[in-house]
Structure formats: structure tokens, C-alpha cells
Design an enzyme around this catalytic site. Structure first.
Site, mmCIF file in Angstrom:
data_model
loop_
_atom_site.group_PDB
_atom_site.id
_atom_site.type_symbol
_atom_site.label_atom_id
_atom_site.label_comp_id
_atom_site.label_asym_id
_atom_site.label_seq_id
_atom_site.Cartn_x
_atom_site.Cartn_y
_atom_site.Cartn_z
ATOM 1 N N CYS A 149 -6.994 -63.552 16.341
ATOM 2 C CA CYS A 149 -6.856 -65.011 16.273
ATOM 3 C C CYS A 149 -7.409 -65.639 17.556
ATOM 4 C CB CYS A 149 -5.413 -65.400 15.980
ATOM 5 S SG CYS A 149 -5.248 -67.136 15.479
ATOM 6 N N HIS A 175 -5.464 -63.626 10.879
ATOM 7 C CA HIS A 175 -4.340 -62.769 11.255
ATOM 8 C C HIS A 175 -4.347 -61.528 10.374
ATOM 9 C CE1 HIS A 175 -2.123 -65.389 14.067
ATOM 10 N NE2 HIS A 175 -2.663 -66.377 13.366
ATOM 11 N N GLU A 235 -2.483 -59.027 10.477
ATOM 12 C CA GLU A 235 -1.110 -58.614 10.190
ATOM 13 C C GLU A 235 -0.482 -59.424 9.061
ATOM 14 O OE1 GLU A 235 -0.573 -61.975 13.155
ATOM 15 O OE2 GLU A 235 -2.076 -60.442 12.685
#
Length: 199
Positions: free
Chosen positions: A77, A179, A181
């Protein structure tokens, strides 16, 4: 397998750590130049503003250690943006200078808002080990108001009224604007690929 997350007070440490742990990796937090120099692979997370993040890195004496790091480095990010030379954010900020170019405010299409928040498809441009097994058109989750320059380092891009360099790489320095994740199967595969890169 061990991955090290840079803890500098401007990163989404918890969610990134959990994502790597789900993949079976041992995760350690590092925050000193000596610790950075010793690790196998380093993740530079980031949330918030570029100027603040760089100020934190300077306060902790980490800028030169990151610039000198010779093994796989992944910016996430804001961490991807920090890999570039400068940003217009905060009235102008000097970044790490690891990839050429300036980070600009995102200019969306007329029917889209700032920040770019939500799911967008990835258009692959270049085959790269970080993208192994990630299909062209895979979905990724973005939250950002500034965008990296589109150039030779762009491996995959999203479209938000213009190209959004979503995955970049220059040698062993790599980044994801989204992102991983939070990006379901595609993000999980990218993190797994990063773990498997030779150190």
C-alpha cells in the site's frame, strides 16, 4: 520460513502479520538498522501519509538501511509508494528513491471517487515470479488517494479512470499498491510467492 515486517509506527502490521502466519511463515518485527541488515526478506507496510511515514523512518535511522537492503523487499500500500523518489503528498515528500518516478494524486474518471476504495481487477503486463499463479483479471482490494507513476517497473495495473500501477518491481524491490492481506486468493498467492523468492 521467516519474513520480517518493518515496525516503524506507520504500518498495518497486525493484518499483514496474520496473513503471513496463515501461510505458515514465522513472522518477526524489526525496527533497527542492524536488524534489517540481518533478515532474509523484508516487508515495508504502510498506512496514512507519505510525509509522516518518511519522517518516522528518518527518526529511527532506517532510511539508509532500507536503501542498502540487498534481498527481497516488498512494499505494501503506502509501502509501495515509499519505494519511489518523491510524492506530491503533504506538499511534497522525498521518498526512498529505490524506483524512479513521482507519486501523484489519483485522478479518477468522472463517475469515481477519491480515494480509490474497493475491489478492482488486475491487468497483468509482465510475467514475474511475484505474480506466478495470479490470473489476469484477478480481483484485489485497494484503499489509496495517491498513485505511483506508470512505467517500466509496472508488472500489473488496475483501471480507475487511468492506469493504477498495482504491482511493481525493480530488481529485488517490489510493491503492491493494494492490500494483499485483504485480497482473497490473489493476495494470498502473491504473499506466498514473496515467501518463496530466493533470498
Amino acid at each position: 520460513m521467516t519474513v520480517s515486517l518493518l515496525a516503524y509506527g506507520a504500518g498495518n502490521i497486525a493484518s499483514v502479520r496474520f496473513a503471513f502466519e496463515r501461510l505458515g511463515a514465522a513472522v518477526e518485527l524489526v525496527s533497527t538498522p542492524d536488524a534489517i541488515a540481518a533478515v532474509e526478506r523484508l516487508v515495508l507496510p504502510g498506512v496514512g501519509a507519505a510525509g509522516y511515514a518518511m519522517a518516522r523512518l528518518r527518526e529511527l535511522g532506517l532510511v539508509e538501511a532500507i536503501r542498502a537492503f540487498p534481498r527481497p523487499l516488498l512494499g505494501v500500500c503506502l509501502g509501495q509508494q515509499l519505494l519511489f523518489e518523491t510524492s506530491v503528498e503533504d506538499g511534497g515528500a522525498e521518498l526512498l528513491g529505490l524506483i524512479p518516478g513521482r507519486v501523484e494524486a489519483i485522478v479518477p474518471a468522472a463517475d469515481r471517487t477519491v480515494p480509490h476504495m474497493g475491489w478492482s481487477r488486475l491487468a497483468r503486463r509482465v510475467d514475474h515470479p511475484l505474480l506466478a499463479g495470479v490470473e489476469d483479471g484477478a480481483w484485489a482490494y485497494f484503499v489509496h488517494g495517491f498513485v505511483c507513476p506508470d512505467g517500466p517497473a509496472t508488472l500489473a495495473a488496475a483501471d480507475y479512470g487511468g492506469p493504477v500501477p498495482a504491482v511493481v518491481a525493480d530488481g529485488h524491490r517490489m510493491g503492491c499498491q493494494f492490500h494483499p492481506e485483504r485480497s482473497a486468493a490473489a493476495g494470498q498467492r502473491i504473499l506466498q510467492n514473496f515467501l518463496e523468492l530466493p533470498a
